[in-house]
Scaffold this motif. Structure first.
Motif, short mmCIF file in Angstrom:
data_model
loop_
_atom_site.label_atom_id
_atom_site.label_comp_id
_atom_site.label_asym_id
_atom_site.label_seq_id
_atom_site.Cartn_x
_atom_site.Cartn_y
_atom_site.Cartn_z
N GLN A 89 0.83 -1.20 0.00
CA GLN A 89 0.00 0.00 0.00
C GLN A 89 0.87 1.26 0.00
OE1 GLN A 89 -2.48 0.44 3.48
NE2 GLN A 89 -3.75 1.98 2.52
N THR A 90 1.88 1.28 0.83
CA THR A 90 2.77 2.44 0.91
C THR A 90 3.55 2.62 -0.39
OG1 THR A 90 2.96 2.14 3.30
CG2 THR A 90 4.67 3.47 2.22
N LEU A 91 4.04 1.53 -0.96
CA LEU A 91 4.79 1.63 -2.21
C LEU A 91 3.91 2.06 -3.37
CD1 LEU A 91 7.16 -1.43 -1.94
CD2 LEU A 91 7.78 0.97 -1.78
N ALA A 92 2.67 1.62 -3.39
CA ALA A 92 1.75 2.05 -4.45
C ALA A 92 1.54 3.56 -4.38
CB ALA A 92 0.43 1.31 -4.34
N GLN A 93 1.32 4.06 -3.18
CA GLN A 93 1.14 5.50 -3.02
C GLN A 93 2.41 6.25 -3.44
OE1 GLN A 93 -0.01 6.66 0.93
NE2 GLN A 93 -0.09 8.82 0.42
N LEU A 94 3.56 5.77 -3.02
CA LEU A 94 4.83 6.38 -3.38
C LEU A 94 5.05 6.36 -4.90
CD1 LEU A 94 7.56 7.56 -2.39
CD2 LEU A 94 8.38 5.20 -2.26
N ALA A 95 4.74 5.23 -5.52
CA ALA A 95 4.96 5.09 -6.96
C ALA A 95 4.11 6.06 -7.76
CB ALA A 95 4.65 3.65 -7.39
N PHE A 96 2.85 6.16 -7.42
CA PHE A 96 1.96 7.03 -8.20
C PHE A 96 2.12 8.51 -7.86
CE2 PHE A 96 -0.43 2.98 -8.62
CZ PHE A 96 -0.39 2.91 -10.00
N GLU A 97 2.26 8.83 -6.57
CA GLU A 97 2.31 10.23 -6.17
C GLU A 97 3.70 10.85 -6.34
OE1 GLU A 97 0.60 10.80 -2.29
OE2 GLU A 97 -1.27 9.81 -2.87
N TYR A 98 4.75 10.14 -5.99
CA TYR A 98 6.09 10.71 -6.05
C TYR A 98 6.73 10.49 -7.42
CZ TYR A 98 10.96 11.73 -5.08
OH TYR A 98 12.22 12.25 -5.13
N HIS A 99 6.66 9.26 -7.91
CA HIS A 99 7.31 8.93 -9.18
C HIS A 99 6.45 9.26 -10.39
CE1 HIS A 99 10.92 7.04 -7.57
NE2 HIS A 99 10.15 6.51 -6.63
N GLY A 100 5.15 9.44 -10.18
CA GLY A 100 4.27 9.81 -11.27
C GLY A 100 4.16 8.77 -12.37
N ILE A 101 4.24 7.51 -12.00
CA ILE A 101 4.17 6.46 -13.01
C ILE A 101 2.74 6.24 -13.50
CG2 ILE A 101 6.21 5.28 -12.12
CD1 ILE A 101 4.04 3.19 -11.05
N GLN A 102 2.62 5.53 -14.60
CA GLN A 102 1.32 5.21 -15.17
C GLN A 102 0.90 3.77 -14.88
OE1 GLN A 102 -0.60 7.59 -16.72
NE2 GLN A 102 1.02 8.87 -15.88
N ARG A 103 1.87 2.92 -14.54
CA ARG A 103 1.58 1.50 -14.34
C ARG A 103 2.44 0.96 -13.20
NH1 ARG A 103 0.09 -3.09 -17.77
NH2 ARG A 103 1.24 -4.92 -17.05
N LEU A 104 1.81 0.18 -12.33
CA LEU A 104 2.50 -0.45 -11.22
C LEU A 104 2.19 -1.94 -11.27
CD1 LEU A 104 4.15 -0.06 -8.60
CD2 LEU A 104 1.97 0.20 -7.41
N GLU A 105 3.23 -2.74 -11.11
CA GLU A 105 3.05 -4.20 -11.16
C GLU A 105 3.46 -4.83 -9.84
OE1 GLU A 105 5.13 -5.95 -14.45
OE2 GLU A 105 4.20 -4.61 -15.89
N ILE A 106 2.79 -5.91 -9.52
CA ILE A 106 3.21 -6.78 -8.43
C ILE A 106 2.92 -8.20 -8.92
CG2 ILE A 106 1.00 -6.63 -7.22
CD1 ILE A 106 2.67 -6.81 -4.60
N ARG A 107 3.86 -9.07 -8.69
CA ARG A 107 3.70 -10.45 -9.15
C ARG A 107 3.63 -11.37 -7.94
NH1 ARG A 107 6.67 -10.55 -14.69
NH2 ARG A 107 6.82 -8.32 -15.03
N CYS A 108 2.83 -12.39 -8.08
CA CYS A 108 2.74 -13.36 -6.99
C CYS A 108 2.65 -14.75 -7.57
CB CYS A 108 1.57 -13.07 -6.08
SG CYS A 108 -0.05 -13.30 -6.89
N ASP A 109 3.01 -15.70 -6.76
CA ASP A 109 2.93 -17.10 -7.16
C ASP A 109 2.25 -17.84 -6.01
OD1 ASP A 109 3.29 -19.76 -7.83
OD2 ASP A 109 5.32 -19.45 -8.56
N PRO A 110 1.05 -18.36 -6.27
CA PRO A 110 0.33 -19.04 -5.18
C PRO A 110 1.07 -20.29 -4.72
CG PRO A 110 -0.82 -19.32 -7.27
CD PRO A 110 0.32 -18.39 -7.50
#
Length: 110
Positions: A89-110
């Motif tokens: 949650q914190t990194l998503a906020q940082l990525a969009f608000e500070y870095h101004g990116i258009q796309r954020l990814e997170i990968r998971c493997d069940p």
């Protein structure tokens, strides 16, 4: 060291552990220089008094230009307590608000 067996499955650097203190210092210096050069953003995750390592997290430039990827690991003693959720949650906020990116990814493997 307590989480090393779990980390070896997911983190390439862990397959080289255990390493010397000098090698660990060199890896930390590389991470710091990448952060300072705006190349990669690795960060430690600590408790509120900064006396206990909870895990590690970061924003990584692995995907297409204008995007970042969230990465994290949580120490085995601190899993299932919401720390990964809080990091993401914190990194998503940082990525969009500070870095101004258009796309954020997170990968998971069940």
């Amino acid at each position: 060291d307590e989480s090393l067996e779990q980390l070896k499955i997911w983190m390439p650097w862990a397959s080289h552990e255990p390493t010397s203190l000098a090698a660990k210092v060199q890896r930390l210096r590389l991470m710091r220089s990448q952060f300072d050069l705006d190349q990669d953003y690795a960060m430690g995750a600590f408790n509120l008094t900064e006396s206990v390592l909870i895990g590690s997290t970061g924003l990584h430039k692995r995907a297409e230009v204008g995007s970042l990827e969230i990465g994290y690991w949580v120490h085995s003693a601190h899993q299932n307590q919401g720390f990964a959720t809080e990091m993401a949650q914190t990194l998503a906020q940082l990525a969009f608000e500070y870095h101004g990116i258009q796309r954020l990814e997170i990968r998971c493997d069940p």
